[in-house]
Design an enzyme around this catalytic site. Structure first.
Site, PDB file in Angstrom:
ATOM      1  N   SER A  49       0.848  -1.189   0.000  1.00 54.59           N
ATOM      2  CA  SER A  49       0.000   0.000   0.000  1.00 54.59           C
ATOM      3  C   SER A  49       0.883   1.239   0.000  1.00 54.59           C
ATOM      4  O   SER A  49       1.696   1.432   0.917  1.00 54.59           O
ATOM      5  CB  SER A  49      -0.889   0.016   1.249  1.00 54.59           C
ATOM      6  OG  SER A  49      -1.356   1.339   1.467  1.00 54.59           O
ATOM      7  N   HIS A  95      -1.413  -1.436  -4.050  1.00 54.71           N
ATOM      8  CA  HIS A  95      -2.655  -1.130  -3.330  1.00 54.71           C
ATOM      9  C   HIS A  95      -2.738   0.375  -3.099  1.00 54.71           C
ATOM     10  O   HIS A  95      -1.829   0.975  -2.527  1.00 54.71           O
ATOM     11  CB  HIS A  95      -2.618  -1.884  -1.993  1.00 54.71           C
ATOM     12  CG  HIS A  95      -3.857  -1.821  -1.175  1.00 54.71           C
ATOM     13  ND1 HIS A  95      -4.892  -2.733  -1.301  1.00 54.71           N
ATOM     14  CD2 HIS A  95      -4.229  -0.980  -0.184  1.00 54.71           C
ATOM     15  CE1 HIS A  95      -5.838  -2.450  -0.422  1.00 54.71           C
ATOM     16  NE2 HIS A  95      -5.469  -1.387   0.270  1.00 54.71           N
ATOM     17  N   ASP A 154      -4.964   3.308  -1.381  1.00 53.60           N
ATOM     18  CA  ASP A 154      -6.009   3.552  -0.387  1.00 53.60           C
ATOM     19  C   ASP A 154      -6.679   4.894  -0.622  1.00 53.60           C
ATOM     20  O   ASP A 154      -6.085   5.949  -0.390  1.00 53.60           O
ATOM     21  CB  ASP A 154      -5.397   3.502   1.017  1.00 53.60           C
ATOM     22  CG  ASP A 154      -5.090   2.082   1.447  1.00 53.60           C
ATOM     23  OD1 ASP A 154      -6.007   1.249   1.415  1.00 53.60           O
ATOM     24  OD2 ASP A 154      -3.930   1.809   1.802  1.00 53.60           O
ATOM     25  N   MET A 160      -9.472   7.474   0.428  1.00 53.08           N
ATOM     26  CA  MET A 160     -10.308   7.838   1.590  1.00 53.08           C
ATOM     27  C   MET A 160     -10.935   9.201   1.347  1.00 53.08           C
ATOM     28  O   MET A 160     -10.260  10.119   0.870  1.00 53.08           O
ATOM     29  CB  MET A 160      -9.444   7.879   2.853  1.00 53.08           C
ATOM     30  CG  MET A 160      -8.676   6.588   3.095  1.00 53.08           C
ATOM     31  SD  MET A 160      -7.823   6.607   4.676  1.00 53.08           S
ATOM     32  CE  MET A 160      -6.812   5.124   4.527  1.00 53.08           C
ATOM     33  N   HIS A 202      -8.499   0.552  -3.372  1.00 55.77           N
ATOM     34  CA  HIS A 202      -9.342   0.260  -2.205  1.00 55.77           C
ATOM     35  C   HIS A 202     -10.133   1.517  -1.867  1.00 55.77           C
ATOM     36  O   HIS A 202      -9.593   2.459  -1.301  1.00 55.77           O
ATOM     37  CB  HIS A 202      -8.413  -0.177  -1.054  1.00 55.77           C
ATOM     38  CG  HIS A 202      -9.141  -0.448   0.227  1.00 55.77           C
ATOM     39  ND1 HIS A 202      -8.477  -0.624   1.423  1.00 55.77           N
ATOM     40  CD2 HIS A 202     -10.469  -0.595   0.509  1.00 55.77           C
ATOM     41  CE1 HIS A 202      -9.369  -0.852   2.377  1.00 55.77           C
ATOM     42  NE2 HIS A 202     -10.573  -0.826   1.849  1.00 55.77           N
ATOM     43  N   MET A 224     -12.400   3.563   0.140  1.00 56.12           N
ATOM     44  CA  MET A 224     -13.049   3.759   1.445  1.00 56.12           C
ATOM     45  C   MET A 224     -13.840   5.053   1.336  1.00 56.12           C
ATOM     46  O   MET A 224     -13.487   6.088   1.909  1.00 56.12           O
ATOM     47  CB  MET A 224     -11.975   3.824   2.546  1.00 56.12           C
ATOM     48  CG  MET A 224     -11.361   2.458   2.817  1.00 56.12           C
ATOM     49  SD  MET A 224      -9.755   2.551   3.637  1.00 56.12           S
ATOM     50  CE  MET A 224      -8.691   2.747   2.212  1.00 56.12           C
ATOM     51  N   MET A 239     -10.650  -6.754   6.244  1.00 57.81           N
ATOM     52  CA  MET A 239      -9.908  -5.719   6.973  1.00 57.81           C
ATOM     53  C   MET A 239      -9.504  -6.238   8.348  1.00 57.81           C
ATOM     54  O   MET A 239     -10.341  -6.752   9.096  1.00 57.81           O
ATOM     55  CB  MET A 239     -10.766  -4.459   7.147  1.00 57.81           C
ATOM     56  CG  MET A 239     -11.094  -3.712   5.867  1.00 57.81           C
ATOM     57  SD  MET A 239      -9.654  -3.159   4.929  1.00 57.81           S
ATOM     58  CE  MET A 239      -8.809  -2.106   6.119  1.00 57.81           C
ATOM     59  N   ASP A 286      -5.921  -6.926   4.879  1.00 57.96           N
ATOM     60  CA  ASP A 286      -5.376  -5.561   4.895  1.00 57.96           C
ATOM     61  C   ASP A 286      -5.430  -4.955   6.297  1.00 57.96           C
ATOM     62  O   ASP A 286      -6.506  -4.812   6.871  1.00 57.96           O
ATOM     63  CB  ASP A 286      -6.226  -4.720   3.923  1.00 57.96           C
ATOM     64  CG  ASP A 286      -5.758  -3.281   3.780  1.00 57.96           C
ATOM     65  OD1 ASP A 286      -4.694  -2.929   4.316  1.00 57.96           O
ATOM     66  OD2 ASP A 286      -6.482  -2.520   3.108  1.00 57.96           O
TER      67      ASP A 286
HETATM   68  C1  DX5 Z   1      -6.198   1.184   6.164  1.00 55.58           C
HETATM   69  C2  DX5 Z   1      -5.813   0.897   4.744  1.00 55.58           C
HETATM   70  C3  DX5 Z   1      -4.652  -0.017   4.666  1.00 55.58           C
HETATM   71  C4  DX5 Z   1      -3.398   0.596   5.210  1.00 55.58           C
HETATM   72  C5  DX5 Z   1      -2.511  -0.480   5.706  1.00 55.58           C
HETATM   73  O1  DX5 Z   1      -7.337   1.945   6.191  1.00 55.58           O
HETATM   74  O2  DX5 Z   1      -6.877   0.281   4.052  1.00 55.58           O
HETATM   75  O3  DX5 Z   1      -4.441  -0.481   3.331  1.00 55.58           O
HETATM   76  O4  DX5 Z   1      -2.702   1.338   4.233  1.00 55.58           O
HETATM   77  O5  DX5 Z   1      -1.470   0.097   6.428  1.00 55.58           O
HETATM   78  P1  DX5 Z   1      -0.569  -0.765   7.419  1.00 55.58           P
HETATM   79  O6  DX5 Z   1      -0.020  -1.904   6.618  1.00 55.58           O
HETATM   80  O7  DX5 Z   1       0.448   0.203   7.883  1.00 55.58           O
HETATM   81  O8  DX5 Z   1      -1.502  -1.255   8.484  1.00 55.58           O
HETATM   82 ZN    ZN Z   2      -6.324  -0.668   2.076  1.00 54.37          ZN
END
Ligand code: DX5
Ligand code: ZN
Length: 225
Positions: A11, A36, A38, A40, A69, A71, A140, A178
């Site tokens: 990620s 990956h 993320d 948000m 991903h 969110m 998750m 994840d």
């Molecule tokens: C969290 C994300 C993850 C995050 C993982 O909301 O969806 O993908 O980047 O980060 P680590 O590996 O540091 O937990």
């Molecule tokens: Zn993620």
């Protein structure tokens, strides 16, 4: 040696964005299987991160599959922009929409692979009706929002349930896990059925991201031997 291989999807949330291209080239050279990203929106989760613009930039510097991903509260509204930017997998949250089937169909109709994510408090049954429609189930192991959180081991029975359903029903979706995963957690995740490990901090937070990726895969594959 076991046949099964553990796939790694780093990620970029914990990457150094002042040199994102170099970070991606490093993990690609070390054998990353996917990237990956993320996304948000400040609504579905409190944090705000990246949009299609970043996906498009990543697309220009790697041929690896991009695993977006989402969110976000309205995946149907934004999925197309991420596909147009070059994402291969569009993973959205079952918690974020009333009609996951419609979003799955939309994603597939635009030529991308749909995935459904489930948060730690929610059961596997939340995504069970859609398992024959998706290419990826994302379990998750932290509450989404930030990199660097602690792994929630209580999620393991849910992961094992999904892996059992996949096996018993002959389904083809990948099982991605994840959140909070490093070499210490990887064997447990793989033992319970995780196939793709996502990691931000454990890879990009390490002094040598490439070596960290290799160590993570080796730790996961040690559970297969
Ligand atoms: C969290 C994300 C993850 C995050 C993982 O909301 O969806 O993908 O980047 O980060 P680590 O590996 O540091 O937990
Ligand atoms: Zn993620």
């Amino acid at each position: 040696m076991a046949e099964r291989r553990v796939l790694i999807s780093p990620s970029i949330l914990a990457a150094d964005f002042t040199r994102l291209g170099d970070e991606i080239r490093t993990i690609e050279a070390a054998g990353a299987d996917m990237i990956h990203i993320d996304v948000m929106d400040g609504h579905f989760v409190p944090n705000l991160t990246m949009g299609p613009f970043v996906v498009e930039a990543v697309r220009r510097c790697t041929g690896l599959p991009i695993d977006a991903h989402l969110m976000i509260t309205d995946p149907a509204e934004h999925a197309a922009a991420f596909i147009d930017a070059g994402a291969d997998f569009i993973v959205f949250h079952s918690e974020a929409c009333k009609d996951p089937s419609a979003v799955i169909k939309l994603i597939r109709s635009r030529g991308a692979k749909p995935g459904l994510a489930v948060n730690p408090p929610n059961p596997a049954e939340k995504i069970e009706p859609f398992l024959d429609e998706i290419d990826l189930a994302l379990v998750m192991t932290v509450n989404p929002g930030f990199a660097g959180q602690s792994f929630i081991a209580d999620v393991m029975p849910k992961l094992a349930t999904l892996a059992r359903w996949k096996r018993e029903r002959g389904l083809g979706f990948f099982i991605e896990v994840d959140g909070g995963i490093g070499p210490s957690q990887a064997p447990l995740v793989v033992t319970n059925g995780g196939e793709i490990l996502v990691a931000a901090s454990a890879i990009f937070g390490a002094p040598d991201a490439g070596a960290a990726l290799v160590a993570l895969r080796e730790a996961g594959e040690s559970a297969l031997a």
